[in-house]
Scaffold this active site. Structure first.
Site, PDB file in Angstrom:
ATOM      1  N   HIS A  19     -15.316 -66.635  -2.671  1.00 49.37           N
ATOM      2  CA  HIS A  19     -15.072 -65.473  -2.006  1.00 49.37           C
ATOM      3  C   HIS A  19     -15.717 -65.737  -0.638  1.00 49.37           C
ATOM      4  CE1 HIS A  19     -15.135 -60.819  -2.241  1.00 49.37           C
ATOM      5  NE2 HIS A  19     -14.895 -60.942  -1.216  1.00 49.37           N
TER       6      HIS A  19
ATOM      7  N   HIS B  58     -20.225 -58.447   5.503  1.00 47.48           N
ATOM      8  CA  HIS B  58     -19.511 -59.338   4.430  1.00 47.48           C
ATOM      9  C   HIS B  58     -18.301 -59.949   5.098  1.00 47.48           C
ATOM     10  CE1 HIS B  58     -17.299 -60.377   1.078  1.00 47.48           C
ATOM     11  NE2 HIS B  58     -16.395 -59.532   1.308  1.00 47.48           N
TER      12      HIS B  58
ATOM     13  N   GLU C 292     -14.178 -53.094  -0.923  1.00 48.31           N
ATOM     14  CA  GLU C 292     -15.526 -53.551  -1.360  1.00 48.31           C
ATOM     15  C   GLU C 292     -16.750 -52.848  -0.560  1.00 48.31           C
ATOM     16  OE1 GLU C 292     -15.290 -58.111  -2.378  1.00 48.31           O
ATOM     17  OE2 GLU C 292     -14.378 -58.013  -0.493  1.00 48.31           O
TER      18      GLU C 292
ATOM     19  N   HIS D 252     -15.706 -63.865   4.647  1.00 48.96           N
ATOM     20  CA  HIS D 252     -15.291 -64.831   3.819  1.00 48.96           C
ATOM     21  C   HIS D 252     -15.065 -66.083   4.752  1.00 48.96           C
ATOM     22  CE1 HIS D 252     -12.317 -61.520   2.074  1.00 48.96           C
ATOM     23  NE2 HIS D 252     -13.566 -61.469   1.690  1.00 48.96           N
TER      24      HIS D 252
HETATM   25 MN    MN Z   1     -14.360 -60.124   0.364  1.00 44.91          MN
END
Ligand code: MN
Length: 268
Positions: free
Chosen positions: A196, A126, A107, A128
């Site tokens: 996500h 980023h 990603e 979760h």
């Molecule tokens: Mn991810």
């Protein structure tokens, strides 16, 4: 104090009782260098792992201070395990400058496409994080509960990968998915990803990490406030702008606290 007492005290404090033959403090990389930013990426990754915002997944990156068309990010590794030697350099298409056989985050295109589209962004996180997941899949917008999450007053849009790409594995694994995500981010500091997690951005690693942390805290508090029932008195957009400026000004206070929590020897 008797020698044996001094030895006991030193052992309790975790100090070496042997004569020190060389400096014990690691060299601090000069400010404004890639090495200094790499250290912030390491610290930020470990902070977010320590406080449960990141687990085995998620990543922290920074734009290179010496080449704005490159960014710095770990090889594929759980954030708590990242050290400076793991940080790699990438171009804005997500290509590693010198991969040397190391595996890359699938990603990384979240990061490359944001740096391409947002010259003001110096760092991307980023996650979760568990707190935000309900707000990515429900119709309830994430809104600022308190001053530390003031940046949410500008909006926290939700990106649904299914709208552009149909049924997928949910991962931002190519530049086109990254571009679609960036369109939803717009000029905001945070975008949620349906089913996500989220992405936060900032003018420094410290601010992007701060926003990742407080996005998760705010989401949990907002869920609690909703459970209480009745109207919720969120921060207004004007309060958000004013409070965010203060957060920016005092970021070192909490950053140094977090740093001490993860590695007392690093605290200044
Ligand atoms: Mn991810």
């Amino acid at each position: 104090m008797a020698f044996t007492s001094r030895v006991l005290l030193a052992v309790c404090l975790g100090l070496s009782v042997l004569p020190q033959t060389r400096a014990q403090t690691p060299a601090v990389p000069p400010a404004g260098t890639d090495a200094a930013i790499n250290e912030e990426i390491v610290i930020g990754s470990r902070i977010l792992a320590e406080f449960g915002v990141l687990d085995g997944f998620g990543h922290v990156s920074a734009r290179s201070p010496t080449n704005p068309n490159h960014f710095l990010m770990s090889r594929s590794l759980a954030p708590a395990l990242v050290s400076a030697d793991d940080i790699m350099e990438f171009d804005l298409d997500g290509n590693a400058v010198d991969a040397r056989g190391r595996s890359l985050f699938l990603e990384r295109f979240i990061h490359s496409e944001i740096y391409k589209a947002r010259p003001d962004v110096m760092s991307v996180v980023h996650t979760h994080s568990p707190g935000v997941i309900p707000f990515g899949v429900s119709q309830v917008p994430l809104r600022p509960m308190f001053h530390n999450a003031a940046f949410l007053a500008a909006g926290a849009p939700v990106w649904d990968i299914r709208k552009d790409f149909g049924e997928t594995d949910m991962l931002v694994r190519d530049p086109s998915r990254g571009k679609s995500l960036v369109q939803m981010l717009g000029d905001k500091s945070v975008v949620l990803m349906r089913g996500h997690g989220d992405v936060t951005v900032g003018p420094s690693v410290k601010m992007a990490v701060f926003r990742a942390y407080y996005t998760d805290v705010n989401a949990k508090l907002q869920s609690q406030a909703i459970a209480l029932g009745g109207d919720i008195n969120y921060l207004t957009p004007g309060e958000g702008i004013k409070a965010d400026a203060i957060n920016f000004a005092v970021i070192d206070r909490i950053w140094n606290l977090w740093k001490m929590r993860i590695a007392p020897s690093l605290a200044k």
